[in-house]
Design an enzyme around this catalytic site. Structure first.
Site, PDB file in Angstrom:
ATOM      1  N   SER A 141     -14.758 -17.510 -34.136  1.00  0.00           N
ATOM      2  CA  SER A 141     -14.144 -18.764 -33.721  1.00  0.00           C
ATOM      3  C   SER A 141     -14.219 -19.739 -34.889  1.00  0.00           C
ATOM      4  O   SER A 141     -15.287 -19.939 -35.461  1.00  0.00           O
ATOM      5  CB  SER A 141     -14.907 -19.302 -32.505  1.00  0.00           C
ATOM      6  N   LYS A 167     -10.036 -16.801 -33.897  1.00  0.00           N
ATOM      7  CA  LYS A 167      -9.700 -17.803 -32.878  1.00  0.00           C
ATOM      8  C   LYS A 167      -9.777 -19.174 -33.510  1.00  0.00           C
ATOM      9  O   LYS A 167     -10.797 -19.549 -34.075  1.00  0.00           O
ATOM     10  CB  LYS A 167     -10.696 -17.681 -31.722  1.00  0.00           C
ATOM     11  N   LYS A 169      -9.618 -23.243 -33.193  1.00  0.00           N
ATOM     12  CA  LYS A 169      -9.748 -24.351 -32.264  1.00  0.00           C
ATOM     13  C   LYS A 169      -8.580 -25.315 -32.493  1.00  0.00           C
ATOM     14  O   LYS A 169      -8.226 -25.596 -33.647  1.00  0.00           O
ATOM     15  CB  LYS A 169     -11.074 -25.068 -32.517  1.00  0.00           C
ATOM     16  N   ASP A 194      -7.846 -21.900 -29.035  1.00  0.00           N
ATOM     17  CA  ASP A 194      -8.687 -22.386 -27.933  1.00  0.00           C
ATOM     18  C   ASP A 194      -8.620 -23.904 -27.918  1.00  0.00           C
ATOM     19  O   ASP A 194      -8.997 -24.561 -28.886  1.00  0.00           O
ATOM     20  CB  ASP A 194     -10.131 -21.909 -28.133  1.00  0.00           C
ATOM     21  N   ASN A 196     -10.023 -25.871 -25.419  1.00  0.00           N
ATOM     22  CA  ASN A 196     -11.127 -26.459 -24.659  1.00  0.00           C
ATOM     23  C   ASN A 196     -10.652 -27.561 -23.707  1.00  0.00           C
ATOM     24  O   ASN A 196     -11.281 -28.626 -23.594  1.00  0.00           O
ATOM     25  CB  ASN A 196     -12.230 -26.983 -25.590  1.00  0.00           C
ATOM     26  N   GLU A 219      -6.366 -20.031 -25.085  1.00  0.00           N
ATOM     27  CA  GLU A 219      -7.564 -20.210 -24.257  1.00  0.00           C
ATOM     28  C   GLU A 219      -7.682 -21.632 -23.736  1.00  0.00           C
ATOM     29  O   GLU A 219      -7.581 -22.595 -24.509  1.00  0.00           O
ATOM     30  CB  GLU A 219      -8.794 -19.841 -25.105  1.00  0.00           C
ATOM     31  N   GLY A 296     -18.913 -17.140 -26.893  1.00  0.00           N
ATOM     32  CA  GLY A 296     -20.112 -17.524 -27.629  1.00  0.00           C
ATOM     33  C   GLY A 296     -20.348 -19.011 -27.500  1.00  0.00           C
ATOM     34  O   GLY A 296     -19.410 -19.784 -27.294  1.00  0.00           O
TER      35      GLY A 296
END
Ligand code: NPQ
Ligand code: MG
Length: 374
Positions: A141, A167, A169, A194, A196, A219, A296
Site C-alpha cells: 500500500s 495499492k 491511496k 483505496d 478510505n 477500495e 494491513g
C-alpha cells in the site's frame, strides 16, 4: 482437531509500544509519523502469548482509538477473561460480548489467548485455521505523496523488490490525474486504489473515469455506513469494488455481497473483532465466490504474523497488504518478515503465531505497561 490443553492464565499484561516508521504514511484520513500500538501478553504457567491491537492514536480510520482500547481492555476485557474458565479460544469473544463495539480491542485479546493456547498445544495458527499455503503473495500500500514523480519512484522501488500488486491511496483532488499517470507509466502492473471512504455519490463521474484504467479494484470509495450507495456504484462499474471499513463482521459481509455492494472483500482481524470472525468472513465470501485478501494496519511483527496465517486460507486468492517489515519499520519488534524476490512471504510454521517480540527491542519501544491479575 488437536485436543486443547488447559491454560491457566496467571495474568494479562498490556504494553503500549511506539516504533519509528521508515517514512510518514498518508491516507485520505490523515498522516501517521510513528506507529503506536498496544500489545496484549497472556501469561500462563509456562507459556506466553501475544496479540496486537490495531487501534491507532486517533479515531480516524474508524471510531476506535488507542487510549479507548487500552481502557476497555484494562477495565473490562482482561478482567473478564481472567475471571472465569476459557476452555477454547472462542470463549474470549463470548466473555466480552456484552461490551458493544471495541472490536479491535477484543481482537487483540482473542489473538493473545489463541497464541498462548496454540503454543501450549504446539500447533501453528495457520494449521489451526486450516491454511493451505506455506507462502503467500504480497502487495503493498502506497501512501499519498506530494507529486506523481515521488509516488512513481516509491512504486518502482516496491516493484523492484518483487511486490505483486500496488495499492495507491487516493483522496479528493489527488486521484484521477495521479492514477492515470501511474497507469501510463506502468501499463502492466496490477494496480488498485483505496479511498478510505473519502467520497460520496456526487463523485460518481470520477469513479467512471477510474473504471477505464484497468484497476484490480477500487477500495472503500464511500463512507463505512453506505452499503446502498456502494451497491449503486458497483452496478455502474466493471472494476470490482472492494469493501474494507464497511465490513465489520461476517454478517456485514453476507449483507454486502447480497446487496451487490462489493465484489471483493479486504479482511482485517482487528476490524471484524478477531481472528475467528475473520475466518468466518472468509468462509462467507468463499461460499459466495467472492475473492478476499488480507489487509494491513501497519502492524508490528506480532500482528503481521497473524495476518500471514490468515492469508494462507484457501479463499485468499488476491495479494494483500501483508508487506515485509522493512516496508514500515527500520527495526521491527520481532525478527523481521522478509519478502522473497518472487514477491512471496513465508507463513510462520512455529507454534501459535510463530514469532515473539525480541526482549531488548520490546523494552526499548515500551511507553507504558499495565499488569492485570485475576
Ligand atoms: C487500509 N491500511 O487498507 C489501511 C489504512 C490504514 C496499509 O493501507 C495506523 C493504524 C495507521 C491504522 C494507516 C493500509 C494506518 C492504519 C492506514 C490504517 O485502509
Ligand atoms: Mg483500506
Amino acid at each position: 482437531m488437536t485436543p486443547y490443553p488447559v491454560v491457566e492464565l496467571k495474568a494479562i499484561e498490556l504494553r503500549e509500544v511506539a516504533l519509528p516508521l521508515v517514512r510518514p504514511f498518508r491516507t485520505s484520513f490523515g498522516e501517521e509519523r510513528e506507529k503506536r500500538t498496544i500489545l496484549v501478553r497472556t501469561i500462563g504457567d509456562d507459556v506466553e502469548g501475544w496479540g496486537e491491537c490495531v487501534a491507532s492514536a486517533e479515531p480516524r480510520y474508524s471510531e476506535e482509538w488507542l487510549d479507548g482500547a487500552w481502557m476497555a481492555l484494562e477495565r473490562w476485557m482482561a478482567p473478564g477473561v481472567l475471571g472465569g474458565e476459557v476452555k477454547r479460544p472462542g470463549h474470549v469473544v463470548e466473555r466480552v460480548r456484552w461490551i458493544r463495539g471495541h472490536r479491535m480491542a477484543k481482537a487483540a485479546l482473542e489473538a493473545a489467548v489463541l497464541d498462548v493456547w496454540l503454543r501450549k498445544a504446539g500447533v501453528s495458527l495457520s494449521y489451526y485455521l486450516s491454511g493451505v499455503r506455506d507462502r503467500i503473495t504480497c502487495g503493498v500500500s502506497v501512501g499519498i505523496a506530494p507529486t506523481v514523480e515521488e509516488m512513481l519512484e516509491e512504486i518502482r522501488g516496491y516493484l523492484a523488490k518483487g511486490y505483486r500488486r500496488i495499492k495507491m491511496k487516493i483522496e479528493p483532488g489527488r486521484d484521477l490525474a495521479v492514477v492515470r499517470a501511474v497507469r501510463e507509466a506502468l501499463p502492466d502492473t496490477p494496480l488498485s486504489v483505496d479511498a478510505n471512504g473519502a467520497y460520496t455519490p456526487a463523485h460518481t463521474p470520477l469513479f467512471e473515469a477510474l473504471d477505464e484504467l484497468e484497476l484490480m479494484m477500487i477500495e472503500q470509495p464511500y463512507d463505512t455506513e453506505d452499503l446502498m450507495d456502494h451497491a449503486a456504484l458497483q452496478a455502474r462499474l466493471r472494476t470490482p469494488i472492494c469493501l474494507d471499513e464497511s465490513i465489520r463482521s461476517a454478517r456485514d459481509a453476507a449483507a454486502a455481497i447480497r446487496l451487490g455492494a462489493c465484489r471483493v472483500i479486504n479482511i482485517k482481524p482487528g476490524r471484524v473483532g478477531g481472528i475467528l470472525e475473520a475466518k468466518r468472513v472468509h468462509d462467507v465470501a468463499l461460499r459466495s465466490g467472492v475473492p478476499v485478501w488480507i489487509g494491513g494496519m501497519l502492524e508490528t511483527g506480532v500482528g503481521r504474523a497473524a495476518n500471514l496465517a490468515l492469508a494462507a486460507l484457501p479463499g485468499v486468492t488476491l495479494p494483500g497488504d501483508t508487506s515485509a517489515s522493512d516496508r514500515y519499520f527500520p527495526q521491527d519488534l520481532t525478527e523481521p518478515f522478509v519478502l522473497n524476490p518472487d514477491g512471496t512471504m513465508a507463513v510462520p510454521g512455529g507454534p501459535g503465531i510463530g514469532v515473539e517480540p525480541l526482549p531488548d527491542r520490546l523494552e526499548a519501544c515500551t511507553v507504558r505497561t499495565s499488569l492485570i491479575k485475576p
